[in-house]
Design a protein around this motif. Sequence first.
Motif, PDB file in Angstrom:
ATOM      1  N   LYS A 198      -9.117  -0.024   3.457  1.00 45.34           N
ATOM      2  CA  LYS A 198      -9.406   1.151   2.632  1.00 45.34           C
ATOM      3  C   LYS A 198     -10.054   0.748   1.307  1.00 45.34           C
ATOM      4  O   LYS A 198     -10.768   1.537   0.695  1.00 45.34           O
ATOM      5  CB  LYS A 198      -8.128   1.956   2.335  1.00 45.34           C
ATOM      6  CG  LYS A 198      -7.270   2.263   3.531  1.00 45.34           C
ATOM      7  CD  LYS A 198      -7.985   3.110   4.545  1.00 45.34           C
ATOM      8  CE  LYS A 198      -7.089   3.386   5.746  1.00 45.34           C
ATOM      9  NZ  LYS A 198      -7.844   3.821   6.922  1.00 45.34           N
ATOM     10  N   ILE A 199      -9.747  -0.448   0.859  1.00 44.98           N
ATOM     11  CA  ILE A 199     -10.388  -0.966  -0.347  1.00 44.98           C
ATOM     12  C   ILE A 199     -10.838  -2.408  -0.074  1.00 44.98           C
ATOM     13  O   ILE A 199     -10.339  -3.056   0.850  1.00 44.98           O
ATOM     14  CB  ILE A 199      -9.450  -0.930  -1.589  1.00 44.98           C
ATOM     15  CG1 ILE A 199      -8.189  -1.768  -1.357  1.00 44.98           C
ATOM     16  CG2 ILE A 199      -9.058   0.480  -1.939  1.00 44.98           C
ATOM     17  CD1 ILE A 199      -7.260  -1.845  -2.577  1.00 44.98           C
ATOM     18  N   ALA A 200     -11.798  -2.876  -0.865  1.00 47.00           N
ATOM     19  CA  ALA A 200     -12.256  -4.264  -0.731  1.00 47.00           C
ATOM     20  C   ALA A 200     -12.074  -4.935  -2.090  1.00 47.00           C
ATOM     21  O   ALA A 200     -11.990  -4.248  -3.121  1.00 47.00           O
ATOM     22  CB  ALA A 200     -13.715  -4.288  -0.316  1.00 47.00           C
ATOM     23  N   ARG A 226      -1.860  -3.957   0.662  1.00 45.12           N
ATOM     24  CA  ARG A 226      -1.760  -3.194   1.914  1.00 45.12           C
ATOM     25  C   ARG A 226      -3.028  -2.387   2.169  1.00 45.12           C
ATOM     26  O   ARG A 226      -3.560  -2.363   3.283  1.00 45.12           O
ATOM     27  CB  ARG A 226      -0.545  -2.252   1.843  1.00 45.12           C
ATOM     28  CG  ARG A 226      -0.157  -1.642   3.167  1.00 45.12           C
ATOM     29  CD  ARG A 226       1.191  -0.972   3.060  1.00 45.12           C
ATOM     30  NE  ARG A 226       1.191   0.115   2.094  1.00 45.12           N
ATOM     31  CZ  ARG A 226       0.734   1.341   2.350  1.00 45.12           C
ATOM     32  NH1 ARG A 226       0.256   1.643   3.533  1.00 45.12           N
ATOM     33  NH2 ARG A 226       0.768   2.273   1.428  1.00 45.12           N
ATOM     34  N   LEU A 227      -3.538  -1.735   1.112  1.00 40.84           N
ATOM     35  CA  LEU A 227      -4.763  -0.951   1.266  1.00 40.84           C
ATOM     36  C   LEU A 227      -5.953  -1.857   1.603  1.00 40.84           C
ATOM     37  O   LEU A 227      -6.822  -1.487   2.383  1.00 40.84           O
ATOM     38  CB  LEU A 227      -5.054  -0.170  -0.031  1.00 40.84           C
ATOM     39  CG  LEU A 227      -4.122   1.014  -0.317  1.00 40.84           C
ATOM     40  CD1 LEU A 227      -4.340   1.549  -1.731  1.00 40.84           C
ATOM     41  CD2 LEU A 227      -4.326   2.136   0.700  1.00 40.84           C
ATOM     42  N   VAL A 283       6.346 -10.431   1.772  1.00 41.66           N
ATOM     43  CA  VAL A 283       6.762 -11.240   2.928  1.00 41.66           C
ATOM     44  C   VAL A 283       7.105 -10.346   4.123  1.00 41.66           C
ATOM     45  O   VAL A 283       6.670 -10.601   5.244  1.00 41.66           O
ATOM     46  CB  VAL A 283       7.957 -12.141   2.547  1.00 41.66           C
ATOM     47  CG1 VAL A 283       8.539 -12.821   3.782  1.00 41.66           C
ATOM     48  CG2 VAL A 283       7.522 -13.185   1.535  1.00 41.66           C
ATOM     49  N   GLU A 284       7.857  -9.270   3.852  1.00 37.63           N
ATOM     50  CA  GLU A 284       8.255  -8.378   4.949  1.00 37.63           C
ATOM     51  C   GLU A 284       7.027  -7.770   5.614  1.00 37.63           C
ATOM     52  O   GLU A 284       6.931  -7.696   6.828  1.00 37.63           O
ATOM     53  CB  GLU A 284       9.173  -7.271   4.429  1.00 37.63           C
ATOM     54  CG  GLU A 284      10.588  -7.769   4.163  1.00 37.63           C
ATOM     55  CD  GLU A 284      11.514  -6.685   3.661  1.00 37.63           C
ATOM     56  OE1 GLU A 284      11.043  -5.554   3.415  1.00 37.63           O
ATOM     57  OE2 GLU A 284      12.710  -6.969   3.494  1.00 37.63           O
ATOM     58  N   GLU A 285       6.097  -7.344   4.782  1.00 37.33           N
ATOM     59  CA  GLU A 285       4.896  -6.710   5.329  1.00 37.33           C
ATOM     60  C   GLU A 285       4.069  -7.732   6.113  1.00 37.33           C
ATOM     61  O   GLU A 285       3.543  -7.431   7.178  1.00 37.33           O
ATOM     62  CB  GLU A 285       4.079  -6.108   4.185  1.00 37.33           C
ATOM     63  CG  GLU A 285       3.035  -5.157   4.703  1.00 37.33           C
ATOM     64  CD  GLU A 285       2.629  -4.115   3.666  1.00 37.33           C
ATOM     65  OE1 GLU A 285       3.455  -3.767   2.822  1.00 37.33           O
ATOM     66  OE2 GLU A 285       1.484  -3.668   3.732  1.00 37.33           O
TER      67      GLU A 285
END
Lengths: 198, 112
Positions: free
Chosen positions: B67-69, B61-62, A68-70
Amino acid sequence: MADEREREIETYVRRLTGALQPLPQEERVAVASEIRSHLADCAARGEGALGRALDGMGVPELLARSYVEEYRLAGALDRGSPLRLLAVVLGLTARGLAGFFGGLGVLALYLTGASFLLVAGAKLVEPANVGMWIAPNFFSFAILDSPPPAEAHELLGYWIVPLSALLGSACLIGGTRLLHLIGRRILKRQGQRLAAAV
Amino acid sequence: MYYISVMDMNSWQSQLRKGAAELVVLATLAKGEAYGLQILDLANRAGEVVSDGALYPLLTRLEKAGKIAARWDTEQGPNPRKYYRLTPEGAAMLTEMRELWGCFRQMVDILV
Protein backbone atom coordinates in the motif's frame (compact mmCIF):
# COMPACT_ATOMS: atom_id res chain seq x y z
CA MET A 1 23.00 16.55 28.48
CA ALA A 2 23.30 15.62 24.82
CA ASP A 3 25.45 12.65 25.83
CA GLU A 4 22.80 11.54 28.28
CA ARG A 5 20.11 11.69 25.58
CA GLU A 6 22.33 9.72 23.21
CA ARG A 7 22.87 7.10 25.88
CA GLU A 8 19.12 6.83 26.42
CA ILE A 9 18.57 6.38 22.70
CA GLU A 10 21.32 3.78 22.39
CA THR A 11 20.03 1.85 25.39
CA TYR A 12 16.54 1.78 23.89
CA VAL A 13 17.79 0.75 20.44
CA ARG A 14 20.08 -1.93 21.91
CA ARG A 15 17.19 -3.50 23.82
CA LEU A 16 14.99 -3.27 20.74
CA THR A 17 17.63 -4.86 18.50
CA GLY A 18 18.16 -7.65 21.01
CA ALA A 19 14.43 -8.42 21.07
CA LEU A 20 14.27 -8.34 17.26
CA GLN A 21 16.62 -11.35 16.95
CA PRO A 22 14.10 -13.60 15.16
CA LEU A 23 13.97 -11.10 12.26
CA PRO A 24 16.46 -11.33 9.38
CA GLN A 25 19.55 -9.18 9.91
CA GLU A 26 18.62 -6.70 7.16
CA GLU A 27 15.15 -6.12 8.54
CA ARG A 28 16.46 -5.84 12.11
CA VAL A 29 18.98 -3.20 11.14
CA ALA A 30 16.35 -1.27 9.15
CA VAL A 31 13.90 -1.20 12.09
CA ALA A 32 16.62 -0.20 14.56
CA SER A 33 17.91 2.56 12.24
CA GLU A 34 14.47 4.00 11.72
CA ILE A 35 13.65 4.03 15.44
CA ARG A 36 17.07 5.49 16.29
CA SER A 37 16.58 8.21 13.69
CA HIS A 38 13.09 8.97 15.04
CA LEU A 39 14.33 9.25 18.63
CA ALA A 40 17.29 11.41 17.60
CA ASP A 41 14.97 13.77 15.69
CA CYS A 42 12.70 13.98 18.73
CA ALA A 43 15.65 14.59 21.07
CA ALA A 44 16.70 17.52 18.88
CA ARG A 45 13.33 19.18 19.53
CA GLY A 46 14.36 20.08 23.03
CA GLU A 47 13.81 19.34 26.66
CA GLY A 48 11.30 16.60 27.38
CA ALA A 49 10.70 15.64 23.75
CA LEU A 50 12.83 12.51 23.94
CA GLY A 51 11.05 11.36 27.10
CA ARG A 52 7.68 11.80 25.40
CA ALA A 53 8.88 9.91 22.33
CA LEU A 54 10.20 7.05 24.47
CA ASP A 55 6.89 6.91 26.33
CA GLY A 56 5.10 6.82 22.98
CA MET A 57 7.32 4.02 21.74
CA GLY A 58 6.61 1.90 24.80
CA VAL A 59 8.81 -0.84 26.20
CA PRO A 60 11.33 -1.88 23.49
CA GLU A 61 10.58 -5.59 23.97
CA LEU A 62 6.87 -4.96 23.38
CA LEU A 63 7.56 -2.88 20.29
CA ALA A 64 9.84 -5.65 19.01
CA ARG A 65 7.16 -8.25 19.70
CA SER A 66 4.76 -6.56 17.31
CA TYR A 67 7.34 -6.84 14.51
CA VAL A 68 8.36 -10.39 15.40
CA GLU A 69 4.82 -11.77 15.69
CA GLU A 70 3.82 -10.29 12.37
CA TYR A 71 6.99 -11.55 10.72
CA ARG A 72 6.50 -15.09 12.03
CA LEU A 73 2.85 -15.23 11.06
CA ALA A 74 3.31 -13.69 7.61
CA GLY A 75 6.30 -15.99 7.02
CA ALA A 76 4.37 -19.09 8.04
CA LEU A 77 1.44 -18.07 5.80
CA ASP A 78 3.76 -17.46 2.83
CA ARG A 79 5.79 -20.63 3.22
CA GLY A 80 2.62 -22.70 3.55
CA SER A 81 4.00 -25.20 6.06
CA PRO A 82 0.90 -26.22 8.06
CA LEU A 83 2.84 -27.43 11.11
CA ARG A 84 4.85 -24.24 11.32
CA LEU A 85 1.72 -22.16 10.85
CA LEU A 86 -0.12 -24.21 13.47
CA ALA A 87 2.69 -23.65 15.98
CA VAL A 88 2.65 -19.88 15.33
CA VAL A 89 -1.14 -19.66 15.43
CA LEU A 90 -1.40 -21.66 18.66
CA GLY A 91 1.30 -19.46 20.17
CA LEU A 92 -0.53 -16.27 19.23
CA THR A 93 -4.10 -17.40 19.80
CA ALA A 94 -3.44 -18.07 23.48
CA ARG A 95 -4.32 -14.38 23.91
CA GLY A 96 -7.70 -14.52 22.14
CA LEU A 97 -10.58 -16.81 22.94
CA ALA A 98 -11.98 -17.15 19.41
CA GLY A 99 -8.55 -17.79 17.94
CA PHE A 100 -7.71 -20.22 20.70
CA PHE A 101 -10.78 -22.35 20.00
CA GLY A 102 -10.11 -22.01 16.26
CA GLY A 103 -6.59 -23.35 16.87
CA LEU A 104 -8.02 -26.24 18.87
CA GLY A 105 -10.48 -26.91 16.03
CA VAL A 106 -7.59 -27.12 13.57
CA LEU A 107 -5.76 -29.48 15.89
CA ALA A 108 -8.89 -31.65 16.19
CA LEU A 109 -9.29 -31.74 12.38
CA TYR A 110 -5.64 -32.76 11.94
CA LEU A 111 -5.93 -35.52 14.55
CA THR A 112 -9.18 -36.79 13.01
CA GLY A 113 -7.62 -36.69 9.54
CA ALA A 114 -4.57 -38.58 10.73
CA SER A 115 -6.81 -41.19 12.41
CA PHE A 116 -8.77 -41.80 9.18
CA LEU A 117 -5.52 -42.20 7.24
CA LEU A 118 -4.27 -44.61 9.88
CA VAL A 119 -7.47 -46.66 9.52
CA ALA A 120 -7.01 -46.73 5.73
CA GLY A 121 -3.42 -47.96 6.08
CA ALA A 122 -4.19 -50.43 8.86
CA LYS A 123 -6.93 -52.13 6.82
CA LEU A 124 -4.26 -53.23 4.35
CA VAL A 125 -2.09 -54.69 7.13
CA GLU A 126 -4.70 -56.10 9.56
CA PRO A 127 -7.87 -56.51 7.50
CA ALA A 128 -9.70 -58.59 10.13
CA ASN A 129 -9.40 -55.96 12.87
CA VAL A 130 -10.19 -52.84 10.84
CA GLY A 131 -13.66 -51.95 9.64
CA MET A 132 -17.07 -50.52 10.38
CA TRP A 133 -19.07 -52.97 12.46
CA ILE A 134 -22.64 -52.71 13.49
CA ALA A 135 -24.70 -54.88 15.83
CA PRO A 136 -27.42 -54.30 18.42
CA ASN A 137 -25.78 -52.07 21.05
CA PHE A 138 -22.50 -52.04 19.16
CA PHE A 139 -21.01 -49.69 16.58
CA SER A 140 -17.39 -49.33 15.69
CA PHE A 141 -15.44 -47.57 12.97
CA ALA A 142 -11.99 -48.39 14.14
CA ILE A 143 -8.89 -50.47 14.43
CA LEU A 144 -9.75 -53.08 17.06
CA ASP A 145 -7.15 -54.76 19.23
CA SER A 146 -9.37 -57.85 19.51
CA PRO A 147 -11.88 -59.38 17.11
CA PRO A 148 -15.35 -57.74 17.10
CA PRO A 149 -18.37 -59.49 18.71
CA ALA A 150 -19.55 -62.48 16.70
CA GLU A 151 -22.97 -60.91 16.00
CA ALA A 152 -21.39 -57.72 14.62
CA HIS A 153 -21.74 -57.22 10.91
CA GLU A 154 -18.95 -55.53 8.98
CA LEU A 155 -20.41 -53.10 6.45
CA LEU A 156 -17.63 -51.64 4.34
CA GLY A 157 -15.04 -54.31 3.62
CA TYR A 158 -12.14 -52.87 1.67
CA TRP A 159 -14.25 -49.81 0.77
CA ILE A 160 -13.11 -48.49 4.14
CA VAL A 161 -9.70 -47.79 2.57
CA PRO A 162 -10.76 -45.20 -0.06
CA LEU A 163 -13.49 -43.86 2.24
CA SER A 164 -11.07 -43.30 5.14
CA ALA A 165 -8.44 -41.88 2.80
CA LEU A 166 -11.01 -39.46 1.40
CA LEU A 167 -12.32 -38.41 4.81
CA GLY A 168 -8.77 -38.14 6.18
CA SER A 169 -7.65 -35.97 3.28
CA ALA A 170 -10.77 -33.81 3.61
CA CYS A 171 -10.04 -33.26 7.32
CA LEU A 172 -6.41 -32.35 6.63
CA ILE A 173 -7.33 -29.98 3.79
CA GLY A 174 -10.15 -28.46 5.85
CA GLY A 175 -7.83 -28.04 8.84
CA THR A 176 -5.20 -26.34 6.69
CA ARG A 177 -7.77 -23.98 5.17
CA LEU A 178 -9.12 -23.12 8.60
CA LEU A 179 -5.56 -22.57 9.80
CA HIS A 180 -4.83 -20.12 6.98
CA LEU A 181 -8.12 -18.36 7.64
CA ILE A 182 -7.24 -17.94 11.32
CA GLY A 183 -3.68 -16.87 10.41
CA ARG A 184 -4.91 -14.16 8.03
CA ARG A 185 -7.47 -13.02 10.58
CA ILE A 186 -4.85 -12.75 13.31
CA LEU A 187 -2.54 -10.87 10.96
CA LYS A 188 -5.31 -8.41 10.20
CA ARG A 189 -6.21 -7.99 13.87
CA GLN A 190 -2.55 -7.71 14.74
CA GLY A 191 -2.35 -4.73 12.40
CA GLN A 192 -5.41 -3.14 13.96
CA ARG A 193 -4.07 -3.80 17.44
CA LEU A 194 -0.80 -2.13 16.52
CA ALA A 195 -2.61 0.82 15.06
CA ALA A 196 -4.55 1.22 18.26
CA ALA A 197 -1.63 0.79 20.62
CA VAL A 198 -1.47 4.39 21.77
CA MET B 1 -16.54 1.85 39.87
CA TYR B 2 -14.99 5.06 38.62
CA TYR B 3 -11.85 3.12 37.66
CA ILE B 4 -13.87 0.64 35.61
CA SER B 5 -15.68 3.45 33.85
CA VAL B 6 -12.40 5.18 32.92
CA MET B 7 -10.99 1.88 31.66
CA ASP B 8 -14.06 1.36 29.49
CA MET B 9 -13.72 4.81 27.95
CA ASN B 10 -10.03 4.19 27.26
CA SER B 11 -10.87 0.90 25.63
CA TRP B 12 -13.60 2.53 23.53
CA GLN B 13 -11.26 5.32 22.49
CA SER B 14 -8.66 2.72 21.58
CA GLN B 15 -11.23 0.93 19.40
CA LEU B 16 -12.00 4.19 17.61
CA ARG B 17 -8.31 4.70 16.93
CA LYS B 18 -8.11 1.16 15.63
CA GLY B 19 -10.40 2.05 12.79
CA ALA B 20 -8.92 5.45 12.12
CA ALA B 21 -5.13 4.99 12.30
CA GLU B 22 -4.65 3.24 8.97
CA LEU B 23 -6.92 5.70 7.18
CA VAL B 24 -5.19 8.68 8.77
CA VAL B 25 -1.71 7.44 7.85
CA LEU B 26 -2.72 6.74 4.25
CA ALA B 27 -4.47 10.13 4.01
CA THR B 28 -1.34 11.81 5.38
CA LEU B 29 0.82 10.16 2.75
CA ALA B 30 -1.66 11.19 0.05
CA LYS B 31 -0.38 14.75 0.65
CA GLY B 32 3.12 13.64 -0.34
CA GLU B 33 6.19 11.69 0.61
CA ALA B 34 7.09 11.87 4.31
CA TYR B 35 9.23 10.16 6.93
CA GLY B 36 8.01 8.71 10.23
CA LEU B 37 8.16 11.77 12.44
CA GLN B 38 6.56 13.96 9.76
CA ILE B 39 3.75 11.44 9.37
CA LEU B 40 3.29 11.33 13.13
CA ASP B 41 3.15 15.14 13.40
CA LEU B 42 0.66 15.43 10.55
CA ALA B 43 -1.48 12.52 11.71
CA ASN B 44 -1.67 13.86 15.26
CA ARG B 45 -2.03 17.56 14.54
CA ALA B 46 -5.67 17.53 15.60
CA GLY B 47 -5.19 15.14 18.54
CA GLU B 48 -3.38 11.89 19.13
CA VAL B 49 -4.53 9.20 16.74
CA VAL B 50 -1.30 7.20 16.39
CA SER B 51 1.50 6.80 18.91
CA ASP B 52 5.20 6.64 18.08
CA GLY B 53 5.28 2.94 18.90
CA ALA B 54 2.19 2.12 16.85
CA LEU B 55 3.24 4.07 13.77
CA TYR B 56 6.33 2.15 12.70
CA PRO B 57 4.94 -1.40 12.79
CA LEU B 58 1.89 -0.02 10.96
CA LEU B 59 4.12 1.52 8.27
CA THR B 60 6.01 -1.78 7.94
CA ARG B 61 2.76 -3.68 7.53
CA LEU B 62 1.42 -1.25 4.93
CA GLU B 63 4.74 -1.42 3.08
CA LYS B 64 4.70 -5.22 3.06
CA ALA B 65 1.12 -5.15 1.83
CA GLY B 66 2.19 -2.93 -1.07
CA LYS B 67 0.00 0.00 0.00
CA ILE B 68 2.99 2.26 0.52
CA ALA B 69 6.58 2.22 -0.77
CA ALA B 70 9.71 3.40 1.00
CA ARG B 71 13.19 4.69 0.28
CA TRP B 72 16.08 5.56 2.57
CA ASP B 73 17.64 9.01 2.44
CA THR B 74 21.07 8.99 4.03
CA GLU B 75 22.28 12.30 2.69
CA GLN B 76 20.02 14.94 4.21
CA GLY B 77 20.53 15.75 7.87
CA PRO B 78 22.50 13.89 10.53
CA ASN B 79 20.14 10.90 10.67
CA PRO B 80 19.18 8.54 7.84
CA ARG B 81 15.47 8.81 7.16
CA LYS B 82 13.07 6.38 5.63
CA TYR B 83 10.62 8.20 3.37
CA TYR B 84 7.25 6.66 2.58
CA ARG B 85 4.92 7.33 -0.31
CA LEU B 86 1.54 6.03 -1.36
CA THR B 87 1.44 3.38 -4.10
CA PRO B 88 -1.42 3.24 -6.64
CA GLU B 89 -2.76 0.27 -4.67
CA GLY B 90 -2.64 2.33 -1.48
CA ALA B 91 -4.32 5.27 -3.20
CA ALA B 92 -7.15 3.01 -4.37
CA MET B 93 -7.53 1.65 -0.84
CA LEU B 94 -7.59 5.18 0.56
CA THR B 95 -10.36 6.21 -1.84
CA GLU B 96 -12.43 3.24 -0.78
CA MET B 97 -11.75 3.84 2.91
CA ARG B 98 -12.68 7.52 2.60
CA GLU B 99 -16.02 6.62 1.05
CA LEU B 100 -16.75 4.07 3.75
CA TRP B 101 -15.64 6.47 6.46
CA GLY B 102 -17.91 9.21 5.08
CA CYS B 103 -20.90 6.87 5.03
CA PHE B 104 -20.14 5.60 8.51
CA ARG B 105 -19.77 9.12 9.93
CA GLN B 106 -23.05 10.24 8.38
CA MET B 107 -24.81 7.19 9.75
CA VAL B 108 -23.47 7.73 13.29
CA ASP B 109 -24.19 11.49 13.14
CA ILE B 110 -27.81 10.74 12.41
CA LEU B 111 -28.04 8.35 15.30
CA VAL B 112 -26.22 10.20 18.09
